[in-house]
Design an enzyme around this catalytic site. Sequence first.
Site, PDB file in Angstrom:
ATOM      1  N   GLY A  54       0.920  -1.218  -0.008  1.00 51.49           N
ATOM      2  CA  GLY A  54       0.123  -0.151  -0.137  1.00 51.49           C
ATOM      3  C   GLY A  54       0.925   1.312   0.031  1.00 51.49           C
ATOM      4  N   HIS A  55       2.113   0.973   0.230  1.00 51.56           N
ATOM      5  CA  HIS A  55       2.849   2.422   0.305  1.00 51.56           C
ATOM      6  C   HIS A  55       4.167   2.201  -0.509  1.00 51.56           C
ATOM      7  CE1 HIS A  55       5.575   5.440   2.229  1.00 51.56           C
ATOM      8  NE2 HIS A  55       4.401   5.815   2.522  1.00 51.56           N
ATOM      9  N   PHE A  56       4.357   2.118  -1.891  1.00 51.76           N
ATOM     10  CA  PHE A  56       2.884   2.704  -2.850  1.00 51.76           C
ATOM     11  C   PHE A  56       3.071   1.395  -3.724  1.00 51.76           C
ATOM     12  CE2 PHE A  56       4.537   6.579  -0.850  1.00 51.76           C
ATOM     13  CZ  PHE A  56       3.457   7.426  -0.664  1.00 51.76           C
TER      14      PHE A  56
END
Length: 156
Positions: A54-56
């Site tokens: 999720g990052h990224f």
Amino acid sequence: MVSVLDKINVTELRPGNMLLQQPPFLFVDRILEFDEETITCSKYLSHNEPFFSGHFPTQPIMPGVLIIEFAAQASLLLTMLQLNELEPLMGYLVKTENFTFHALAEPGTELEAKVKMLKKMGNYYTTQVTVRRSDNKKKVAKGQLVFYLDEEGKER
């Protein structure tokens, strides 16, 4: 008096046995070096670290707050070894000072945190930390941490 540390090689210690944090929030893989004032710890960033998804998603990087957590865990290990304590102690990060970020921490990178103890005031400890990539020694982050160590509240 002979300390426990005189009888062991600290590079053989397992941070997961010394810290209360556990996967996926255990960020120190190994202790590389230790002397009375400093410690160097490492963390390999595998491609399947949970935070990378999720990052990224298109350019995964380790979040800065997790780099600080890695530095805090290494700082706690330094303090515990200075206190000749191998059993987990509860430490609380209370302040970050002048933390700056200089390079990205990407999947496949091994990070090294070099921690120096600056001062102790009661149960408060201040450390200076520099996090570098192990492959090219490029500085990833640098700053000071202040944390409180609850020596009375030992986990047993």
